[in-house]
Structure formats: C-alpha cells, structure tokens
Scaffold this motif. Structure first.
Motif, short mmCIF file in Angstrom:
data_model
loop_
_atom_site.label_atom_id
_atom_site.label_comp_id
_atom_site.label_asym_id
_atom_site.label_seq_id
_atom_site.Cartn_x
_atom_site.Cartn_y
_atom_site.Cartn_z
N GLN A 19 0.64 -1.42 0.07
CA GLN A 19 -0.04 0.27 0.13
C GLN A 19 0.87 0.67 0.34
O GLN A 19 1.92 1.05 0.76
N LEU A 21 0.86 5.31 0.42
CA LEU A 21 0.58 6.78 0.70
C LEU A 21 1.07 8.13 0.36
O LEU A 21 2.45 7.85 0.34
N ASP A 43 -2.10 4.59 -3.11
CA ASP A 43 -2.98 4.36 -2.88
C ASP A 43 -4.24 5.48 -1.57
O ASP A 43 -5.35 5.57 -1.60
N TRP A 44 -3.16 6.56 -0.79
CA TRP A 44 -3.93 7.26 -0.23
C TRP A 44 -3.53 9.11 -0.52
O TRP A 44 -2.23 8.41 -0.79
N ALA A 67 -7.34 6.23 -5.70
CA ALA A 67 -6.78 6.56 -4.44
C ALA A 67 -7.70 8.15 -3.25
O ALA A 67 -8.46 8.70 -4.28
N THR A 68 -7.56 7.58 -2.10
CA THR A 68 -8.56 8.46 -1.04
C THR A 68 -7.53 9.24 -0.59
O THR A 68 -6.46 9.10 0.26
N ILE A 70 -7.09 11.61 2.65
CA ILE A 70 -7.73 11.83 3.92
C ILE A 70 -7.22 13.11 4.55
O ILE A 70 -5.99 13.32 4.52
N PHE A 98 -7.45 2.51 9.36
CA PHE A 98 -7.28 1.91 7.43
C PHE A 98 -6.44 1.36 7.78
O PHE A 98 -6.21 0.22 8.38
#
Length: 227
Positions: A19, A21, A43-44, A67-68, A70, A98
């Motif tokens: 993953q 970030l 991805d984030w 992607a998310t 945050i 998460f």
C-alpha cells in the motif's frame, strides 16, 4: 515501511503489503521535488491543510489513481466537489483505523485557505498526522508553529520519526523546531518545509546541530529510509 522524502513537505510511504501513502502532494511548481505529478502512483493521499503548497496535485493524482484523500472534512468536501470519488474526512483529535494503519489528526498552529478564481476558500483547520503502522509511529507536523501540547504528544506516543518544518516565516524556525523535537521526544527528527522559496531558506545542518546527537537526520530529496 519505506519512507521517501520528495522536497518541501512531500513524503511517500510504501507499506510491507505494498500500500502506498502520499503526504502533501505539492509537485507541480515545486522546484525541489524529484516527482512528476502525472507519474505518481498512490493508494492514499494525506493532506495536512489547504494551502496550495500542500494540496498541490491532490485532485489529479487522486482521480488518476482512484486514491482516497484523508484530510480535514472541508478539504475532503472540496476534493469531492472537484471530482474525487474517495475521501475520508477527519477532524482534530480524531483517529481512525485504515487498512494500512491508524491515523490520528492532531492540531497545528497555522492557517488554511485555497484561492479559486481570485477568492480565498476556507479549508478547515490546519493539522498534523500521527501514523501508527507496522509497529512504528510517524509524526508529520504539517505547517505549524511550536505549541506547548507537543509535550502531550511526546507523552502519549513513542514517536520513532518526526517530520518538522524549519523554514521560519510561515512556520516555526530551527530554534523553535529544536524545542519541539525535545518536547516530542522523537527518536529521529527530519527537517522539512525549507529552501523551497527564498523566504524559507535555512541550513538544515545548523538545525541538526541544535538536537541531541544522532537525533537529527537530513534526508536528501528522493532519499528513502526504512523503518
């Protein structure tokens, strides 16, 4: 996890499971970064506050990668209104688990606004992030002045690695950041948010000299460390 510094306040982290970030994706217009916005894979996306040198390429990167985002709820709302499909809004003091680890949103003393068509939009309160994942604790302070409750963070968390702004003028400078590092009791401290613009020109070596031996670490742009 593997952590890479990409200039200004931009960090990327790759977890053991793959993953990815990305923090504060200021790429376009960032003369110090090694990244190319159209080639970034993540991805984030974690955004500390709404200034253009932190939101940066958040929207196109999020769209292209599905992607998310945050961030504080106002930034997430802004992202959604601009076509981002996945967001997770938070607020100061809140935490959430998460798939990659736990994120706690903590205060930062700064401001937060984004200019659109000549008008400044309110983008919520500025923040920092504490990430707990794979048995490690990472603190990205965002843009902040020194504040006394950094001692509370140091008492509450065993911080392995703290990323602190040292540029002065817009954030705390080296001397205040050194006090912050002491209060945080971080095992290692990396200076960020300096030398991107003339007004935040600083000598990171001088900052490291203000810290206890083996605490300060200067990361070159594009350098990766593994925790």
């Amino acid at each position: 996890m593997k952590i890479t510094y990409h200039g200004h306040s931009v960090l990327s982290i790759v977890m053991k499971d793959g993953q990815k970030l990305l923090f504060d994706p200021f790429i376009t217009g960032n003369s110090l970064t090694d990244l190319i916005a159209d080639e970034v894979k993540t991805d984030w996306i974690l955004v500390t506050h709404g200034h253009s040198d932190h939101i940066g390429d958040m929207i196109p990167i999020a769209k292209r990668n599905d992607a998310t985002v945050i961030s504080i709820v106002e930034i997430c709302n802004f992202a959604e209104k601009n076509g981002v499909q996945k967001t997770h809004g938070m607020n100061i003091g809140g935490k959430f688990d998460f798939p990659f680890g736990r994120v706690k949103m903590v205060q930062a003393y700064h401001s937060s606004g984004y200019e659109v068509n000549g008008q400044m939009l309110y983008m919520g309160e500025p923040a920092g992030f504490i990430l707990q994942a794979e048995g490690k604790t990472i603190y990205h302070a965002g843009d902040t002045a020194y504040f006394g409750d950094m001692a509370f963070l140091g008492e509450t968390f065993e911080i392995d690695l703290a990323f602190l702004p040292i540029g002065d003028n817009f954030t705390m400078g080296p001397s205040d950041a050194a006090v912050a590092a002491k209060k945080l009791k971080a095992k290692h401290v990396v200076p960020i948010h300096y030398n991107t613009f003339p007004v935040i020109k600083q000598d990171p070596e001088a900052f490291v000299q203000l810290l206890p031996e083996n605490v300060g670490t200067i990361m070159a742009v594009g350098e990766t460390i593994e925790l």
